[in-house]
Design a protein around this motif. Sequence first.
Motif, mmCIF file in Angstrom:
data_model
loop_
_atom_site.group_PDB
_atom_site.id
_atom_site.type_symbol
_atom_site.label_atom_id
_atom_site.label_comp_id
_atom_site.label_asym_id
_atom_site.label_seq_id
_atom_site.Cartn_x
_atom_site.Cartn_y
_atom_site.Cartn_z
ATOM 1 N N LEU A 519 -30.783 40.989 -49.029
ATOM 2 C CA LEU A 519 -29.646 41.297 -48.166
ATOM 3 C C LEU A 519 -30.143 42.099 -46.973
ATOM 4 C CD1 LEU A 519 -26.536 40.988 -48.102
ATOM 5 C CD2 LEU A 519 -26.397 43.241 -49.137
ATOM 6 N N ARG A 520 -29.879 41.606 -45.769
ATOM 7 C CA ARG A 520 -30.336 42.270 -44.548
ATOM 8 C C ARG A 520 -29.208 42.325 -43.518
ATOM 9 N NH1 ARG A 520 -35.576 43.208 -44.944
ATOM 10 N NH2 ARG A 520 -36.894 41.884 -46.254
ATOM 11 N N PRO A 521 -29.283 43.277 -42.566
ATOM 12 C CA PRO A 521 -28.242 43.361 -41.530
ATOM 13 C C PRO A 521 -28.096 42.073 -40.724
ATOM 14 C CG PRO A 521 -29.574 45.361 -41.542
ATOM 15 C CD PRO A 521 -30.253 44.391 -42.464
ATOM 16 N N SER A 522 -29.186 41.316 -40.573
ATOM 17 C CA SER A 522 -29.123 40.087 -39.780
ATOM 18 C C SER A 522 -28.097 39.102 -40.344
ATOM 19 C CB SER A 522 -30.508 39.419 -39.717
ATOM 20 O OG SER A 522 -31.012 39.197 -41.019
ATOM 21 N N LEU A 523 -27.875 39.148 -41.652
ATOM 22 C CA LEU A 523 -26.885 38.272 -42.275
ATOM 23 C C LEU A 523 -25.491 38.575 -41.730
ATOM 24 C CD1 LEU A 523 -26.458 36.129 -44.534
ATOM 25 C CD2 LEU A 523 -26.080 38.011 -46.097
ATOM 26 N N PHE A 524 -25.169 39.859 -41.597
ATOM 27 C CA PHE A 524 -23.873 40.261 -41.042
ATOM 28 C C PHE A 524 -23.820 39.972 -39.547
ATOM 29 C CE2 PHE A 524 -24.628 42.855 -44.773
ATOM 30 C CZ PHE A 524 -23.440 42.739 -45.464
ATOM 31 N N ASN A 525 -24.939 40.165 -38.862
ATOM 32 C CA ASN A 525 -24.969 39.914 -37.420
ATOM 33 C C ASN A 525 -24.684 38.447 -37.099
ATOM 34 O OD1 ASN A 525 -25.520 42.589 -36.878
ATOM 35 N ND2 ASN A 525 -27.727 42.301 -36.733
ATOM 36 N N ARG A 526 -25.168 37.539 -37.967
ATOM 37 C CA ARG A 526 -24.887 36.115 -37.754
ATOM 38 C C ARG A 526 -23.389 35.843 -37.851
ATOM 39 N NH1 ARG A 526 -29.764 35.172 -40.695
ATOM 40 N NH2 ARG A 526 -28.647 34.798 -42.653
ATOM 41 N N VAL A 527 -22.734 36.496 -38.794
ATOM 42 C CA VAL A 527 -21.283 36.349 -38.930
ATOM 43 C C VAL A 527 -20.579 36.870 -37.679
ATOM 44 C CG1 VAL A 527 -19.256 37.178 -40.196
ATOM 45 C CG2 VAL A 527 -21.286 36.434 -41.452
ATOM 46 N N LEU A 528 -20.996 38.037 -37.207
ATOM 47 C CA LEU A 528 -20.361 38.632 -36.026
ATOM 48 C C LEU A 528 -20.569 37.761 -34.796
ATOM 49 C CD1 LEU A 528 -21.381 42.374 -36.629
ATOM 50 C CD2 LEU A 528 -19.189 41.274 -37.141
ATOM 51 N N THR A 529 -21.719 37.111 -34.710
ATOM 52 C CA THR A 529 -21.991 36.200 -33.587
ATOM 53 C C THR A 529 -21.086 34.973 -33.666
ATOM 54 O OG1 THR A 529 -24.290 36.927 -33.478
ATOM 55 C CG2 THR A 529 -23.763 34.840 -32.425
ATOM 56 N N LEU A 530 -20.882 34.449 -34.879
ATOM 57 C CA LEU A 530 -20.049 33.258 -35.060
ATOM 58 C C LEU A 530 -18.604 33.498 -34.638
ATOM 59 C CD1 LEU A 530 -21.280 31.901 -38.527
ATOM 60 C CD2 LEU A 530 -21.495 30.753 -36.314
ATOM 61 N N VAL A 531 -18.097 34.719 -34.861
ATOM 62 C CA VAL A 531 -16.677 34.980 -34.580
ATOM 63 C C VAL A 531 -16.458 35.582 -33.193
ATOM 64 C CG1 VAL A 531 -16.220 35.323 -37.031
ATOM 65 C CG2 VAL A 531 -16.691 37.310 -35.595
ATOM 66 N N ALA A 532 -17.540 35.832 -32.447
ATOM 67 C CA ALA A 532 -17.398 36.432 -31.109
ATOM 68 C C ALA A 532 -16.514 35.552 -30.231
ATOM 69 C CB ALA A 532 -18.770 36.614 -30.471
ATOM 70 N N GLY A 533 -15.518 36.165 -29.608
ATOM 71 C CA GLY A 533 -14.604 35.434 -28.735
ATOM 72 C C GLY A 533 -13.433 34.784 -29.442
ATOM 73 N N GLN A 534 -13.433 34.799 -30.797
ATOM 74 C CA GLN A 534 -12.325 34.218 -31.549
ATOM 75 C C GLN A 534 -11.174 35.222 -31.655
ATOM 76 O OE1 GLN A 534 -12.406 31.076 -32.668
ATOM 77 N NE2 GLN A 534 -14.513 30.728 -31.999
ATOM 78 N N ASP A 535 -9.984 34.701 -31.975
ATOM 79 C CA ASP A 535 -8.822 35.579 -32.111
ATOM 80 C C ASP A 535 -9.025 36.617 -33.212
ATOM 81 O OD1 ASP A 535 -7.562 34.212 -30.116
ATOM 82 O OD2 ASP A 535 -6.392 32.922 -31.454
ATOM 83 N N TYR A 536 -9.798 36.242 -34.219
ATOM 84 C CA TYR A 536 -9.982 37.135 -35.363
ATOM 85 C C TYR A 536 -11.300 37.925 -35.284
ATOM 86 C CZ TYR A 536 -12.125 32.648 -36.698
ATOM 87 O OH TYR A 536 -12.826 31.474 -36.698
ATOM 88 N N GLU A 537 -11.909 38.023 -34.101
ATOM 89 C CA GLU A 537 -13.156 38.770 -33.948
ATOM 90 C C GLU A 537 -12.985 40.229 -34.383
ATOM 91 O OE1 GLU A 537 -16.378 40.139 -30.457
ATOM 92 O OE2 GLU A 537 -14.570 38.991 -29.929
#
Length: 793
Positions: A519-537
């Motif tokens: 488990l690494r922070p990059s896993l969460f960062n990928r999620v945050l990148t995927l939702v960037a700009g979405q209504d649910y960001e």
Amino acid sequence: MTQKRDIGFPSREAIVAFIRANPGKVGTKDIARAFGLKNADRVALKQLLRELVADGTVKKSGRKKVVETATLPATLVADITGRDSDGELIAKPAEWDEAEQSEPPRIRIHTPRHAGPGSVAGVGDRALLRVEPIKDDGGVSYRGRVLKVLDQARPRVLGIFRSNPGGGGRLIPVDKKQAGRELSIAPADTKDAKDGDLISVDLLRGRGYGLPSGRVKERYGSVATEKAISLIAIHAHEIPMDFSAAAVAEAEAAQPATLKGREDWRELPLVTIDPPDAKDHDDAVHAEPDPDPSNVGGFIVHVAIADVAYYVRPGSALDRDALIRGNSVYFPDRVVPMLPERISNNLCSLVPGEARGALAVRMVLGADGRKRSHSFHRVLMRSAAKLSYAQAQAAIDGKPDDVTGPLLEPILKPLYAAYEVAKRGRDARDPLDLDIPERKILLKKDGTVDRVVVPERLDAHRLIEEFMISANVAAAELLEKKALPLIYRVHDEPTVEKIHALQEFLKTLDVPFAKSGALRPSLFNRVLTLVAGQDYEHLVNEVVLRSQAQAEYSTDNYGHFGLNLRRYAHFTSPIRRYADLVVHRGLLRALSLGDGALPDSETPDHLAEVAAQISVTERRAMKAERETADRLIAHHLADRVGATFQGRISGVTRAGLFIKLDDTGADGLVPIRTLGTEYFDYDETRHALIGQRSGAMHRLGDVVDVRLVEAQPVAGALRFELLTQADVLVSRHGRRERPKGKAGIKARAKSKATKRAKAEARPKHKEKNRKESQTAGAKRKPGTSKKGRSWTP
């Protein structure tokens, strides 16, 4: 498939027993060494540990360590809550993450026959304990011994005194949980309290009718204006304001540092970069290109930190007062400092043009941003300038002023160039990158709220932050290398339970979260990148933040997950944090740099006690600061009852919805009973309240309009009415979706019961007509209506 294990391989029970007997977190290597396992057995051992984690017997702690589920550290701060049937004291941890387990473990206190002074506790006290696990005994899983009583029990209520016209008065509690529960105070029990005074009251025996009554125990002064509102939090959390006479005498007797025993860095143009309203300046920075031909594109970065250890010696009165405080506490209208003003704002503050003692680190960065080497120095320095973040950034952006103009080429541009290089190392490390804005309350001269702002996040902020992180890492590395006792700043990785909950939540948004490997922070960062700009960001950022553990101080190093660092210690703010002062003392001892060093008698056990204590004082400060902000904004909004505001749902509970207003950041509650006529179920996976009948859903992160119904400034409590219609829960195929889980079962059962009740209550003649209609329908030709007209199927 489970790995086949040798006959001599230890059983599950033996390994769990070993983990239980070593509560300081053990890893695969520790277990293998204890049971004499060879390399061939380690694959089977890792598989067994994975099985134990999966079934909840043990949990991961850090990257390579495991602990028994709900295991407590060997030293912790606990609240003594009562007694068992044998009269033994029972305690619970003062800090407990209820998301991991519903109930904190119970600790039975053993009181030795000849207990020393300060180690005898009673119900209601807060104490520092040494604990060890025991076999479960009537719900008690730990035995503890009191090391020190930190807080005596005070069965009192804190609040604001409001006088009655005929004498006496009443108490308005400051605790949100007690909002609306007033106490009556008889004229003889007021102790001359004036209207608007902050007071503590002892409860008196109730009469069975009317308001409960109390007697004023202590008066703390008037809080008639918002300017004194922070007094409520200070006294509610018992934050010490006054220093002991001995500590004040030591501070007044202190003299400025000299060049004796120090390197002369007074010609090095170090600068401080801080918020514009900063009262003390404990860090200064400088950077220059590395002239070494083997490090082309690299930089040398200097970070100088106020030499607090020179003035605050171990065991002194200043030291004792600083440890009790643990840290400075910052309110919008005042600071409650860890050290007296003569030390914090004078002798240790790195003000421009004045010679100041400092403990400094010289770091060599490669062109790739990675630290190549570092060295620590005790120096005498002189700050070249005091800059604000916005001031430094404006100069770099082409708008220098009279102060920054002369500094731009020789000082600021090399600093920013070094930061660009350091950023490469940071990007390669890929720490957790959450975007949660921080609000700041600005006051008018009379102490009332002027406005609430979100300061712009500048490269100047990131520059200082990155250099401070690098200095903190260097300090931890050196002390580890010298094998000296050390207080780490640690941040555990999220628990298995929280990761599972996050995965389930992200599934509802069709956002992938495929965990494989470590488990690494990059896993969460990928999620945050995927939702960037979405209504649910914003929603996803909030939920990811809530999935993280809370950082703390510990002598046991299990890394800093959020920063993605294997070792990390606080070194850069000894004026305001006791942990940093301990690290400074360790460095002085490790490098034989003179007075103020960590004593040779210092033990890891004692530092573990210190770490536990300052972790609690840090959280106390955070809570006091948050409550003061709530009270200030509630005062600010008190005359706007009935007004409408826009905000977001910032919390969802079975009690209702918590709303954070956009313009002020104020938090308030929409009680669940006010949401409508139907019953709302709490869906933990979706972080939502869902209507059983309509499927209407109120979800964490939703943008909503609310009306302010009530404001209680003393408690800092706001109550709202929701004006925005809820979204209807729909499936991925566009159909309205039935609630799932327990909520769905309840809804379906209720629907069936309703249909059954309607059928039973239906009049007999209507039932007869219904049956005749069904019979007639069965005789009709397919494709015709009741009247014989054709219709298209």
